[in-house]
Design a protein around this motif. Structure first.
Motif, PDB file in Angstrom:
ATOM      1  N   MET A 340      17.729  34.605  53.735  1.00 44.49           N
ATOM      2  CA  MET A 340      18.869  34.718  52.830  1.00 44.49           C
ATOM      3  C   MET A 340      20.132  34.450  53.649  1.00 44.49           C
ATOM      4  SD  MET A 340      17.862  38.080  50.556  1.00 44.49           S
ATOM      5  CE  MET A 340      18.947  37.700  49.179  1.00 44.49           C
ATOM      6  N   ALA A 341      21.029  33.657  53.093  1.00 48.66           N
ATOM      7  CA  ALA A 341      22.227  33.251  53.828  1.00 48.66           C
ATOM      8  C   ALA A 341      23.310  34.328  53.762  1.00 48.66           C
ATOM      9  CB  ALA A 341      22.770  31.943  53.259  1.00 48.66           C
ATOM     10  N   PRO A 342      24.074  34.501  54.853  1.00 50.35           N
ATOM     11  CA  PRO A 342      25.243  35.384  54.791  1.00 50.35           C
ATOM     12  C   PRO A 342      26.385  34.684  54.058  1.00 50.35           C
ATOM     13  CG  PRO A 342      25.159  34.322  56.923  1.00 50.35           C
ATOM     14  CD  PRO A 342      23.929  33.870  56.167  1.00 50.35           C
ATOM     15  N   TRP A 343      27.327  35.477  53.542  1.00 48.49           N
ATOM     16  CA  TRP A 343      28.478  34.872  52.866  1.00 48.49           C
ATOM     17  C   TRP A 343      29.592  35.903  52.721  1.00 48.49           C
ATOM     18  CZ3 TRP A 343      30.517  36.707  48.184  1.00 48.49           C
ATOM     19  CH2 TRP A 343      29.742  37.685  47.538  1.00 48.49           C
ATOM     20  N   LYS A 344      30.782  35.399  52.508  1.00 50.03           N
ATOM     21  CA  LYS A 344      31.906  36.267  52.158  1.00 50.03           C
ATOM     22  C   LYS A 344      32.969  35.425  51.467  1.00 50.03           C
ATOM     23  CE  LYS A 344      34.132  36.049  56.725  1.00 50.03           C
ATOM     24  NZ  LYS A 344      34.671  36.857  57.845  1.00 50.03           N
ATOM     25  N   ILE A 345      33.799  36.103  50.711  1.00 50.97           N
ATOM     26  CA  ILE A 345      34.926  35.465  50.042  1.00 50.97           C
ATOM     27  C   ILE A 345      36.169  36.279  50.386  1.00 50.97           C
ATOM     28  CG2 ILE A 345      34.499  36.741  47.879  1.00 50.97           C
ATOM     29  CD1 ILE A 345      35.563  34.288  46.351  1.00 50.97           C
ATOM     30  N   SER A 346      37.248  35.602  50.697  1.00 57.17           N
ATOM     31  CA  SER A 346      38.479  36.290  51.066  1.00 57.17           C
ATOM     32  C   SER A 346      39.055  37.031  49.867  1.00 57.17           C
ATOM     33  CB  SER A 346      39.507  35.279  51.580  1.00 57.17           C
ATOM     34  OG  SER A 346      40.791  35.867  51.693  1.00 57.17           O
ATOM     35  N   THR A 347      39.620  38.197  50.122  1.00 57.02           N
ATOM     36  CA  THR A 347      40.301  38.915  49.040  1.00 57.02           C
ATOM     37  C   THR A 347      41.540  38.167  48.574  1.00 57.02           C
ATOM     38  OG1 THR A 347      41.485  40.256  50.677  1.00 57.02           O
ATOM     39  CG2 THR A 347      39.444  41.168  49.767  1.00 57.02           C
ATOM     40  N   GLU A 348      41.942  37.139  49.333  1.00 59.55           N
ATOM     41  CA  GLU A 348      43.077  36.298  48.940  1.00 59.55           C
ATOM     42  C   GLU A 348      42.632  35.041  48.186  1.00 59.55           C
ATOM     43  OE1 GLU A 348      46.328  37.175  49.299  1.00 59.55           O
ATOM     44  OE2 GLU A 348      45.392  39.071  49.879  1.00 59.55           O
ATOM     45  N   HIS A 349      41.330  34.831  48.037  1.00 57.01           N
ATOM     46  CA  HIS A 349      40.849  33.667  47.286  1.00 57.01           C
ATOM     47  C   HIS A 349      41.329  33.790  45.841  1.00 57.01           C
ATOM     48  CE1 HIS A 349      38.158  30.831  45.288  1.00 57.01           C
ATOM     49  NE2 HIS A 349      37.822  30.349  46.486  1.00 57.01           N
ATOM     50  N   PRO A 350      41.777  32.694  45.242  1.00 58.26           N
ATOM     51  CA  PRO A 350      42.317  32.763  43.876  1.00 58.26           C
ATOM     52  C   PRO A 350      41.349  33.321  42.835  1.00 58.26           C
ATOM     53  CG  PRO A 350      42.980  30.715  44.911  1.00 58.26           C
ATOM     54  CD  PRO A 350      42.004  31.367  45.848  1.00 58.26           C
ATOM     55  N   PHE A 351      40.045  33.148  43.025  1.00 54.98           N
ATOM     56  CA  PHE A 351      39.096  33.730  42.069  1.00 54.98           C
ATOM     57  C   PHE A 351      39.114  35.259  42.162  1.00 54.98           C
ATOM     58  CE2 PHE A 351      34.728  34.972  40.715  1.00 54.98           C
ATOM     59  CZ  PHE A 351      34.803  34.519  39.404  1.00 54.98           C
ATOM     60  N   VAL A 352      39.164  35.777  43.384  1.00 56.78           N
ATOM     61  CA  VAL A 352      39.257  37.224  43.570  1.00 56.78           C
ATOM     62  C   VAL A 352      40.577  37.740  43.013  1.00 56.78           C
ATOM     63  CG1 VAL A 352      39.256  39.111  45.243  1.00 56.78           C
ATOM     64  CG2 VAL A 352      37.774  37.128  45.609  1.00 56.78           C
ATOM     65  N   LYS A 353      41.646  37.006  43.275  1.00 54.52           N
ATOM     66  CA  LYS A 353      42.965  37.441  42.801  1.00 54.52           C
ATOM     67  C   LYS A 353      43.028  37.441  41.271  1.00 54.52           C
ATOM     68  CE  LYS A 353      46.669  36.392  45.245  1.00 54.52           C
ATOM     69  NZ  LYS A 353      46.912  37.646  45.990  1.00 54.52           N
ATOM     70  N   ALA A 354      42.307  36.517  40.632  1.00 56.31           N
ATOM     71  CA  ALA A 354      42.243  36.522  39.164  1.00 56.31           C
ATOM     72  C   ALA A 354      41.531  37.779  38.675  1.00 56.31           C
ATOM     73  CB  ALA A 354      41.522  35.268  38.672  1.00 56.31           C
ATOM     74  N   ALA A 355      40.445  38.148  39.360  1.00 55.50           N
ATOM     75  CA  ALA A 355      39.729  39.373  38.997  1.00 55.50           C
ATOM     76  C   ALA A 355      40.608  40.598  39.203  1.00 55.50           C
ATOM     77  CB  ALA A 355      38.443  39.486  39.818  1.00 55.50           C
ATOM     78  N   VAL A 356      41.353  40.607  40.296  1.00 53.71           N
ATOM     79  CA  VAL A 356      42.274  41.709  40.569  1.00 53.71           C
ATOM     80  C   VAL A 356      43.307  41.825  39.457  1.00 53.71           C
ATOM     81  CG1 VAL A 356      44.147  42.466  42.090  1.00 53.71           C
ATOM     82  CG2 VAL A 356      41.985  41.668  43.071  1.00 53.71           C
ATOM     83  N   SER A 357      43.869  40.684  39.058  1.00 52.65           N
ATOM     84  CA  SER A 357      44.876  40.676  37.998  1.00 52.65           C
ATOM     85  C   SER A 357      44.314  41.230  36.697  1.00 52.65           C
ATOM     86  CB  SER A 357      45.397  39.251  37.792  1.00 52.65           C
ATOM     87  OG  SER A 357      46.320  39.195  36.741  1.00 52.65           O
ATOM     88  N   ALA A 358      43.073  40.858  36.378  1.00 54.43           N
ATOM     89  CA  ALA A 358      42.440  41.353  35.145  1.00 54.43           C
ATOM     90  C   ALA A 358      42.288  42.866  35.180  1.00 54.43           C
ATOM     91  CB  ALA A 358      41.075  40.691  34.967  1.00 54.43           C
TER      92      ALA A 358
END
Length: 438
Positions: A340-358
């Motif tokens: 299984m591959a490792p992964w991460k997404i920045s909390t500054e990524h626009p998709f994360v920021k959209a979720a934060v805004s919601a």
């Protein structure tokens, strides 16, 4: 989006009792890996009842439900797995039936791990992942009701329930994306996982490689061990190097933590009391961080083997990635590497920021986390590099335990949260769906 959120909350409230009943039904339906048909049937029937535009099962037994937006836009996949691990000994369940789906008020953790009292559903997979699965299915149901009432929104909401996540080879998810989606002409732009997050936004996890190192010797009679080469003894320098050198040198990731390695199983062959063994097999669990891979993990063990060979001409060993044969309830089989591959997404990524805004618009607290265990997001984020987050009502500390439960208030909040994240993300622009990199 204020009017839309107001209506979203109203519809969620109207559907809430049905959603909780549905979560109970899922928990009451056993679905150990390879036996997910009954749960798949439940999911298909519920999505049809909720007004999804398209519902189908693929040849491996994965289920798909689609809610079409009224305008062109991004495709966001909400994903859950349908299987669960064994409940183990029922005597450990403190009086609860592992498949009872019983509701009561009990002591349970909040987001910060502090104990309080809340109404919960008990049973195997309540926290991995049937509570979150119900919330995702009903989030799609909320969107279908919004459209029915004349509200416009972009894109396409896709719920996917996949088989055989628990064995950790991603066979259901890989089949769904690489075969079924291609055959159906479906692509996706981002994914939201229902794995346990306690209503936090989870942004990654380490990868996993299962390796088998085999050290070779030569048999002899147990009464004359000097005539053979004992593979167990021969493995001892390799075990020492793994423990005292390699483990201590592994790298660390700022968000995901320490890469790790654990020697979990030692077996020998022929495995008879009167025979000196000619093979010693070492099963190694290696957790990787971004920048590492199955290949780099194998090279590390091979380098240790090469070092020992240079010092001992009688030492012979090899290492490989373990494989498994997985067969779905429909009969589809895959032999797959245990990677299984490792992964991460920045909390500054626009998709994360959209979720934060919601979540902020819902007055929900915004907190971040990272899983200790692996998920099928290794496919969407680790391989496909699609923006991926986890958002779920379930709590990681109860998964795979006899204290398995999910908070009812968290399920209700997750239905609203999942729906709002979708509506906010599809309006976020192309940058919200930028490929992941690390």
């Amino acid at each position: 989006m204020t009017e839309l959120l107001t209506e979203l909350k109203k519809i969620s409230l109207e559907l809430n009792d049905n959603a909780i009943n549905f979560a109970q039904k899922l928990i009451q339906t056993p679905s150990i890996s390879g036996t997910e048909k009954d749960v798949a049937d439940l999911l298909l029937a519920e999505m049809k009842r909720l007004g999804y535009d398209e519902v189908f099962r693929d040849d491996m037994g994965n289920v798909v439900g689609i809610v079409e937006g009224t305008k062109e836009g991004p495709v966001i996949m909400y994903n859950s797995h349908m299987d669960h691990v064994s409940p183990g000994d029922p005597n450990n369940w403190e009086g609860y039936d592992p498949y009872g789906g019983e509701i009561d008020i009990c002591k349970v953790d909040n987001q910060d791990g502090e104990e309080e009292e809340a109404e919960c559903i008990h049973g195997r997979a309540a926290s991995d992942v049937k509570g979150g699965e119900a919330a995702q299915v009903y989030a799609g149901g909320v969107l279908a009701k919004l459209k029915e009432q004349g509200y416009d929104f972009k894109g396409k909401f896709i719920f996917t329930g996949v088989v055989q996540e628990e064995p950790a080879e991603m066979v259901g998810m890989n089949h769904l994306i690489d075969k079924t989606f291609k055959e159906e002409g479906i692509d996706y732009d981002a994914m939201v996982s229902s794995e346990a997050t306690s209503l936090k936004l989870y942004c990654g996890h380490r990868g996993r490689v299962e390796m088998l190192a085999t050290v070779y010797g030569r048999t002899s009679h147990g009464s004359a061990p000097w005539l053979g080469i004992n593979a167990i003894y021969k493995s001892m320098p390799l075990i020492s190097k793994i423990k005292d050198e390699l483990y201590l040198s592994l790298p660390q990731d700022e968000e995901l933590g320490q890469a790790s390695l654990s020697l979990n199983i030692i077996e020998c062959s022929p495995g008879a009391l009167s025979i000196v063994p000619d093979k010693c097999m070492l099963s190694i669990d290696r957790r990787t961080i971004p920048g590492e891979s199955a290949e780099t993990a194998l090279d590390e063990i091979q380098n240790l083997i090469d070092q020992i060979v240079s010092e001992d001409e009688d030492f012979k060993a090899d290492v490989k990635v373990k494989t498994a044969l997985e067969k779905s309830y429909t009969g589809v089989e895959y032999e797959v590497p245990k990677v299984m591959a490792p992964w991460k997404i920045s909390t500054e990524h626009p998709f994360v920021k959209a979720a934060v805004s919601a979540l902020e618009e819902l007055d929900e607290p915004v907190k971040y986390g990272y899983w200790d265990f692996g998920t099928d997001a290794s496919k969407t984020a680790g391989i496909d590099r699609k923006p991926t987050i986890g958002y779920s009502p379930m709590q990681e500390q109860y998964a795979h335990t006899p204290y398995d439960k999910v908070r009812i208030d968290y399920i209700s909040r997750a239905i609203v949260g999942n729906s709002a994240i979708y509506l906010k993300a599809v309006e976020a622009g192309k940058e919200a769906f930028e490929e992941l990199s690390w």
